[in-house]
Write a protein that holds these residues in place. Structure first.
Motif, PDB file in Angstrom:
ATOM      1  N   PHE A  65      40.913  58.889  77.422  1.00  0.00           N
ATOM      2  CA  PHE A  65      41.412  57.598  76.939  1.00  0.00           C
ATOM      3  C   PHE A  65      40.394  56.929  76.027  1.00  0.00           C
ATOM      4  O   PHE A  65      40.719  56.464  74.932  1.00  0.00           O
ATOM      5  N   GLY A  66      39.142  56.884  76.484  1.00  0.00           N
ATOM      6  CA  GLY A  66      38.102  56.213  75.719  1.00  0.00           C
ATOM      7  C   GLY A  66      37.797  56.900  74.404  1.00  0.00           C
ATOM      8  O   GLY A  66      37.620  56.240  73.372  1.00  0.00           O
ATOM      9  N   ASP A  67      37.741  58.228  74.416  1.00  0.00           N
ATOM     10  CA  ASP A  67      37.462  58.953  73.179  1.00  0.00           C
ATOM     11  C   ASP A  67      38.539  58.698  72.134  1.00  0.00           C
ATOM     12  O   ASP A  67      38.254  58.537  70.949  1.00  0.00           O
ATOM     13  N   THR A  68      39.793  58.667  72.581  1.00  0.00           N
ATOM     14  CA  THR A  68      40.891  58.445  71.641  1.00  0.00           C
ATOM     15  C   THR A  68      40.851  57.031  71.090  1.00  0.00           C
ATOM     16  O   THR A  68      40.980  56.816  69.877  1.00  0.00           O
ATOM     17  N   LEU A  69      40.676  56.048  71.960  1.00  0.00           N
ATOM     18  CA  LEU A  69      40.640  54.661  71.494  1.00  0.00           C
ATOM     19  C   LEU A  69      39.442  54.407  70.589  1.00  0.00           C
ATOM     20  O   LEU A  69      39.524  53.610  69.646  1.00  0.00           O
TER      21      LEU A  69
END
Length: 458
Positions: A65-69
């Motif tokens: 989630f964090g990498d994508t955001l």
């Protein structure tokens, strides 16, 4: 989650992946569960099913989630601010009118696609899409045409350039891994990108626009009724669109000069130029520039704040769904599903260029990210390339394109781009699968077909 060793073998992992995707489609399509919730739920269940410890489930979810955001949220947020300002001032309509005059109204989809191919050279898919969509919507409203007829050629152009042509990270990494000449990869990628886009994106966009006559979404961008008595000049609009491209391109050029020793990477001016050329910083500068030149004589500072703030609200759901798609892809990556697919295909004895395409395609299906699929497939194919005799420099460049093609096809529910495009265009999952997924698959297979044909002829 670092140092996690897959608990199951290839067969069970592939079965879990198939079941997870089927469950996700069932929840969204049949039970009408919101995509954001469904993606989180299926991500948790998939992590547990593949043997990821309970203590590692949440870190794994946050990793994807964090990498994508981190790569999407800043770009989308700043991009829609620029798009909103261009829309309400009439700037998007000015550019659309110039393109239509140049190409003719009947060729408006071609005009938008060609512009996107040019912008797509240095600008990433997400950035280009959010900047060009207001123009796409403006043209669709002006000509009263189906939005897909204009949107798919535009989105497809950015997708092709992002996958095929350096300086985008996927082809750069693939070329480095297998030892291909970067300049030749750029040349071959650009040459193959044009016919691939024309067949897979432009012609398909014309056909799909007639088959699925979707209206222009009204909940993402302006409804097109806002007009200003003093629209910006064409040169101003072009400067706003070209500014981030030039900054990013300068960053890429300087990085190349530093790598080759032409200039020193320790020089202050080099570091400053590279900083302002980083994509988020370049887009921030372009946003501030757009606020300044588009508001002058038109809006107060308070009104500008209202406009850019209002642009963020509708895209929050898009950003969250995109992040959740990245979460699902991260679980599939960490669990070992992608590696299991690649290893099973690597041992089939296929020709190197075919194996490269198939491995990248399998990785794409398994974990969603085109860039991850390209880079992982390249590292897996590299030993086979090194062991193969008689491969020319053009062969190596074509293998890079084959990897990029496999990593582009079959975009579906675990790809953040799937949710980004579907949400922006107001499409449900079924329609996104029938349009965006089909177009991406055509891009992948046509691009691979052209690369394979050239490898047999040259």
């Amino acid at each position: 989650m670092e140092n996690f060793e897959p608990v199951y073998g290839t067969g069970p992992l592939l079965g879990i992946a198939a079941g997870a995707i089927a469950l996700l489609l069932f929840l969204i399509i049949r039970l009408r569960l919101h995509a954001f919730v469904a993606l989180i739920l299926v991500s948790v269940l998939t992590a547990l099913a593949t043997g990821i410890p309970a203590s590692g489930v949440v870190p794994t979810l946050l990793y994807g989630f964090g990498d994508t955001l981190a790569s999407v949220a800043l770009l989308v947020g700043l991009g829609v601010m620029i798009g909103r300002l261009l829309e309400v001032t009439g700037g998007a309509a000015v550019l659309a009118g110039a393109l239509i005059r140049l190409f003719g109204e009947k060729r408006a989809p071609l005009a938008l696609g060609v512009a996107s191919l040019l912008f797509g050279f240095p600008i990433f898919f997400d950035v280009g899409l959010v900047v060009m969509l207001p123009i796409v919507f403006s043209v669709a409203r002006r000509l009263n045409g189906p939005v897909l007829m204009y949107a798919l050629p535009t989105a497809g152009a950015f997708a092709v350039m992002h996958a095929f042509v350096p300086p985008h990270p996927g082809p750069v990494t693939a070329a480095t891994e297998i030892g291909a000449d970067m300049g030749l990869v750029l040349l071959v990628g650009a040459v193959l990108a044009v016919p691939t886009w024309y067949l897979a994106s432009y012609l398909y966009g014309l056909w799909s626009g007639k088959r699925w006559a979707l209206p222009v979404p009204e909940d993402i961008m302006s409804d097109g009724t806002v007009r200003h008595d003093d629209p910006p000049k064409l040169g101003t609009v072009l400067s706003i669109l070209l500014l981030p491209m030039l900054l990013i391109f300068a960053n890429t050029g300087l990085s190349t000069l530093v790598a080759t020793g032409v200039v020193s990477g320790d020089a202050g001016w080099v570091q400053a130029a590279q900083l302002v050329g980083e994509t988020p910083i370049a887009l921030l500068i372009a946003t501030l520039y757009a606020m300044l030149v588009l508001s002058k004589g038109r809006f107060t500072r308070h009104r500008v704040e209202e406009l850019v703030g209002g642009a963020l609200g509708p895209v929050c759901a898009i950003i969250l769904i995109t992040g959740a798609g990245g979460m699902f892809g991260g679980v599939l990556e960490v669990s070992g599903i992608g590696g299991a697919l690649a290893e099973s295909l690597e041992s089939t004895g296929l020709p190197v260029i075919v194996a490269a395409f198939v491995i990248a395609l399998a990785l794409r299906v398994a974990q969603g990210s085109a860039t991850v699929a390209i880079t992982t497939a390249a590292s897996l194919v590299a030993p086979a390339v090194a062991a193969s005799s008689g491969l020319s420099s053009i062969d190596l460049a074509l293998i890079v394109i084959a990897i990029a093609s496999g990593a582009t096809a079959l975009s579906h529910v675990n790809d953040s781009g799937f949710w980004l495009v579907g949400s922006f265009l107001g499409m449900d999952v079924k329609t996104t699968l029938k349009t965006w997924t089909v177009m991406e698959t055509l891009i992948g297979f046509i691009g691979f077909g052209l690369a394979l044909l050239l490898s047999l002829v040259l």
